[in-house]
Write a protein that holds these residues in place. Structure first.
Motif, PDB file in Angstrom:
ATOM      1  N   SER A 125       0.745  -1.339   0.158  1.00 10.74           N
ATOM      2  CA  SER A 125      -0.084   0.152   0.034  1.00 10.74           C
ATOM      3  C   SER A 125       0.867   1.282  -0.117  1.00 10.74           C
ATOM      4  CB  SER A 125      -0.974   0.100   1.309  1.00 10.74           C
ATOM      5  OG  SER A 125      -0.313   0.276   2.302  1.00 10.74           O
ATOM      6  N   VAL A 126       2.122   1.045   0.309  1.00  9.14           N
ATOM      7  CA  VAL A 126       2.907   2.332   0.215  1.00  9.14           C
ATOM      8  C   VAL A 126       3.172   2.659  -1.084  1.00  9.14           C
ATOM      9  CG1 VAL A 126       4.993   3.156   1.272  1.00  9.14           C
ATOM     10  CG2 VAL A 126       4.165   1.511   2.475  1.00  9.14           C
ATOM     11  N   SER A 127       3.757   1.742  -1.943  1.00  8.28           N
ATOM     12  CA  SER A 127       4.083   2.271  -3.195  1.00  8.28           C
ATOM     13  C   SER A 127       2.981   2.304  -4.282  1.00  8.28           C
ATOM     14  CB  SER A 127       5.149   1.235  -3.648  1.00  8.28           C
ATOM     15  OG  SER A 127       4.644  -0.322  -3.654  1.00  8.28           O
ATOM     16  N   ALA A 128       1.768   1.606  -3.854  1.00 12.67           N
ATOM     17  CA  ALA A 128       0.487   1.339  -4.763  1.00 12.67           C
ATOM     18  C   ALA A 128       0.330   2.696  -5.289  1.00 12.67           C
ATOM     19  CB  ALA A 128      -0.536   0.904  -4.091  1.00 12.67           C
ATOM     20  N   PRO A 129       0.009   3.927  -4.500  1.00 11.15           N
ATOM     21  CA  PRO A 129      -0.347   5.372  -5.088  1.00 11.15           C
ATOM     22  C   PRO A 129       0.595   5.673  -5.993  1.00 11.15           C
ATOM     23  CG  PRO A 129       0.083   5.411  -2.628  1.00 11.15           C
ATOM     24  CD  PRO A 129      -0.101   3.997  -3.106  1.00 11.15           C
ATOM     25  N   LEU A 130       1.934   5.574  -5.653  1.00 12.42           N
ATOM     26  CA  LEU A 130       3.030   6.323  -6.385  1.00 12.42           C
ATOM     27  C   LEU A 130       3.159   5.453  -7.775  1.00 12.42           C
ATOM     28  CD1 LEU A 130       5.575   6.397  -3.569  1.00 12.42           C
ATOM     29  CD2 LEU A 130       4.352   8.390  -4.510  1.00 12.42           C
ATOM     30  N   PHE A 131       2.799   4.190  -7.744  1.00 10.70           N
ATOM     31  CA  PHE A 131       3.126   3.435  -8.886  1.00 10.70           C
ATOM     32  C   PHE A 131       1.788   3.799  -9.835  1.00 10.70           C
ATOM     33  CE2 PHE A 131       5.523  -0.403  -7.512  1.00 10.70           C
ATOM     34  CZ  PHE A 131       6.718   0.309  -7.545  1.00 10.70           C
ATOM     35  N   PHE A 132       0.721   4.148  -9.442  1.00 15.02           N
ATOM     36  CA  PHE A 132      -0.589   4.474 -10.099  1.00 15.02           C
ATOM     37  C   PHE A 132      -0.121   5.595 -10.824  1.00 15.02           C
ATOM     38  CE2 PHE A 132      -4.353   6.923 -10.720  1.00 15.02           C
ATOM     39  CZ  PHE A 132      -5.130   5.980 -11.393  1.00 15.02           C
ATOM     40  N   ARG A 133       0.337   6.691 -10.391  1.00 15.69           N
ATOM     41  CA  ARG A 133       0.942   8.021 -11.106  1.00 15.69           C
ATOM     42  C   ARG A 133       2.056   7.818 -11.797  1.00 15.69           C
ATOM     43  NH1 ARG A 133      -0.297  13.229  -8.433  1.00 15.69           N
ATOM     44  NH2 ARG A 133      -1.632  13.062  -6.751  1.00 15.69           N
ATOM     45  N   LEU A 134       2.731   6.967 -11.503  1.00 15.18           N
ATOM     46  CA  LEU A 134       4.068   6.642 -12.525  1.00 15.18           C
ATOM     47  C   LEU A 134       3.755   6.147 -13.841  1.00 15.18           C
ATOM     48  CD1 LEU A 134       6.682   5.707 -10.009  1.00 15.18           C
ATOM     49  CD2 LEU A 134       6.919   7.587 -11.597  1.00 15.18           C
ATOM     50  N   PHE A 135       2.714   4.826 -13.687  1.00 16.77           N
ATOM     51  CA  PHE A 135       2.441   4.105 -14.913  1.00 16.77           C
ATOM     52  C   PHE A 135       0.819   4.207 -15.347  1.00 16.77           C
ATOM     53  CE2 PHE A 135       5.819   1.863 -12.473  1.00 16.77           C
ATOM     54  CZ  PHE A 135       6.844   2.248 -13.221  1.00 16.77           C
ATOM     55  N   ILE A 136       0.134   4.722 -14.531  1.00 12.60           N
ATOM     56  CA  ILE A 136      -1.427   4.740 -15.155  1.00 12.60           C
ATOM     57  C   ILE A 136      -1.584   6.201 -15.572  1.00 12.60           C
ATOM     58  CG2 ILE A 136      -3.562   4.268 -14.498  1.00 12.60           C
ATOM     59  CD1 ILE A 136      -1.920   1.717 -14.692  1.00 12.60           C
ATOM     60  N   SER A 137      -1.623   7.227 -14.686  1.00  9.36           N
ATOM     61  CA  SER A 137      -2.046   8.366 -14.950  1.00  9.36           C
ATOM     62  C   SER A 137      -0.951   9.173 -15.468  1.00  9.36           C
ATOM     63  CB  SER A 137      -2.592   9.050 -13.891  1.00  9.36           C
ATOM     64  OG  SER A 137      -1.849   9.166 -12.614  1.00  9.36           O
ATOM     65  N   ARG A 138       0.357   8.854 -15.345  1.00 15.26           N
ATOM     66  CA  ARG A 138       1.575   9.482 -15.940  1.00 15.26           C
ATOM     67  C   ARG A 138       1.736  10.517 -15.357  1.00 15.26           C
ATOM     68  NH1 ARG A 138       4.794   6.036 -17.656  1.00 15.26           N
ATOM     69  NH2 ARG A 138       5.944   7.459 -18.906  1.00 15.26           N
ATOM     70  N   GLU A 139       1.336  10.876 -13.957  1.00 15.27           N
ATOM     71  CA  GLU A 139       1.871  12.276 -13.359  1.00 15.27           C
ATOM     72  C   GLU A 139       2.974  12.055 -12.708  1.00 15.27           C
ATOM     73  OE1 GLU A 139      -1.900  13.516 -11.039  1.00 15.27           O
ATOM     74  OE2 GLU A 139      -2.297  11.404 -11.286  1.00 15.27           O
ATOM     75  N   PRO A 140       3.542  13.177 -12.236  1.00 17.29           N
ATOM     76  CA  PRO A 140       4.874  13.375 -11.667  1.00 17.29           C
ATOM     77  C   PRO A 140       4.899  12.874 -10.163  1.00 17.29           C
ATOM     78  CG  PRO A 140       4.147  15.641 -11.937  1.00 17.29           C
ATOM     79  CD  PRO A 140       3.222  14.607 -12.765  1.00 17.29           C
ATOM     80  N   VAL A 141       5.623  12.336  -9.592  1.00 12.22           N
ATOM     81  CA  VAL A 141       5.782  12.199  -8.051  1.00 12.22           C
ATOM     82  C   VAL A 141       6.970  12.963  -7.587  1.00 12.22           C
ATOM     83  CG1 VAL A 141       4.578   9.938  -8.399  1.00 12.22           C
ATOM     84  CG2 VAL A 141       7.074   9.838  -8.445  1.00 12.22           C
ATOM     85  N   ASP A 142       6.776  13.234  -6.215  1.00 13.36           N
ATOM     86  CA  ASP A 142       7.847  13.783  -5.579  1.00 13.36           C
ATOM     87  C   ASP A 142       7.740  13.372  -3.891  1.00 13.36           C
ATOM     88  OD1 ASP A 142       5.538  15.001  -4.386  1.00 13.36           O
ATOM     89  OD2 ASP A 142       5.828  16.897  -5.539  1.00 13.36           O
ATOM     90  N   THR A 143       8.713  13.958  -3.318  1.00 13.80           N
ATOM     91  CA  THR A 143       8.788  13.506  -1.743  1.00 13.80           C
ATOM     92  C   THR A 143       7.526  13.883  -0.886  1.00 13.80           C
ATOM     93  OG1 THR A 143       9.844  15.654  -1.242  1.00 13.80           O
ATOM     94  CG2 THR A 143      11.371  13.539  -1.773  1.00 13.80           C
ATOM     95  N   ALA A 144       6.950  14.992  -1.288  1.00 16.53           N
ATOM     96  CA  ALA A 144       5.660  15.172  -0.772  1.00 16.53           C
ATOM     97  C   ALA A 144       4.600  14.110  -0.897  1.00 16.53           C
ATOM     98  CB  ALA A 144       5.124  16.469  -1.246  1.00 16.53           C
TER      99      ALA A 144
END
Length: 248
Positions: free
Chosen positions: A192-211
């Motif tokens: 569950s920690v990485s799931a929302p980050l992976f969603f942005r990276l590979f599904i919605s193609r949004e940037p991710v950051d430390t926040a």
């Protein structure tokens, strides 16, 4: 979820026509010249996936860029599916371990930050994306990707084990909603920690950051404290029933 060495090995990762005489990728852990050959082939596969994607990757390309004759590639890996599967298998042979900051919250934050750091490098992000794209086009590649992440998340479960040992997840008072004899689903928790980050990276193609990494870690921490990942053990296991009927 990887350090610099892992990015060199696997990008940021994130099966098939193998001849009967060829070893199944991942069943051997050779050293010396064989290991160097395998590493050269893996690097060529990563480069090819990044440059051309899975549909454009060929055995001839890997032969040219690895310096390994295509006859050897066909004999040992069978085809492109075998090459991709072995590249993922080799990526899982590193010595990466989950963060150990001394606290459950700190470990979750560090884990989320590693995901962001790993994909901050455009080359690493491209190769990781290429592996995932390959998994949608090859069942063997999909199986290899699942195995890679299954093993990777299994390493992360030590974060939960340490938290339980320190009493951060199982204090003197039961967690809200936690039945007696309950267990924590460590696998679901660390995913569950990485799931929302992976969603942005590979599904919605949004940037991710430390926040966003901190937000993902905080959400997992709150869910864990609320008992979201707590599951009730089977009655026999929870009660320690050793009767013949309980063992069957």
């Amino acid at each position: 979820m990887s350090g610099e060495d892992e990015k060199k090995q696997a990008g940021a990762a994130p099966g098939g026509g193998t001849p009967a005489t060829a070893p199944t990728p991942g069943t051997r852990r050779p050293g010396g010249r064989t290991a160097r050959t395998r590493a050269a082939v893996r690097d060529a596969v990563l480069t090819g996936l990044t440059e051309h994607g899975y549909p454009g990757l060929t055995v001839e390309y890997v032969a040219e860029h690895s310096g390994v004759h295509k006859t050897t590639l066909y004999r040992r890996w069978g085809d492109v599916e075998g090459l991709v599967a072995d590249a993922l298998d080799l990526a899982g042979e590193d010595t990466w371990t989950a963060p150990d900051t001394g606290s459950f919250e700190g470990d979750l934050r560090a884990l989320a930050h590693e995901v962001v750091t790993s994909f901050a490098d455009p080359a690493a992000a491209a190769s990781g994306s290429a592996f995932i794209a390959a998994a949608f086009q090859s069942e063997r590649a999909a199986a290899a990707l699942r195995a890679y992440y299954t093993e990777r998340f299994a390493r992360c479960e030590t974060i939960v084990e340490r938290a339980v040992h320190r009493g951060e997840l199982t204090g003197p008072e039961p967690l809200p909603g936690s039945p007696e004899g309950a267990a924590i689903d460590a696998g679901a928790l660390v995913r569950s920690v990485s799931a929302p980050l992976f969603f942005r990276l590979f599904i919605s193609r949004e940037p991710v950051d430390t926040a966003l990494a901190d937000q993902a870690a905080a959400a997992t921490l709150a869910a864990a404290r609320a008992g979201v990942f707590t599951t009730e053990r089977p009655a026999a296991a929870a009660s320690g029933d050793n009767s013949p009927g309980a063992a069957t």
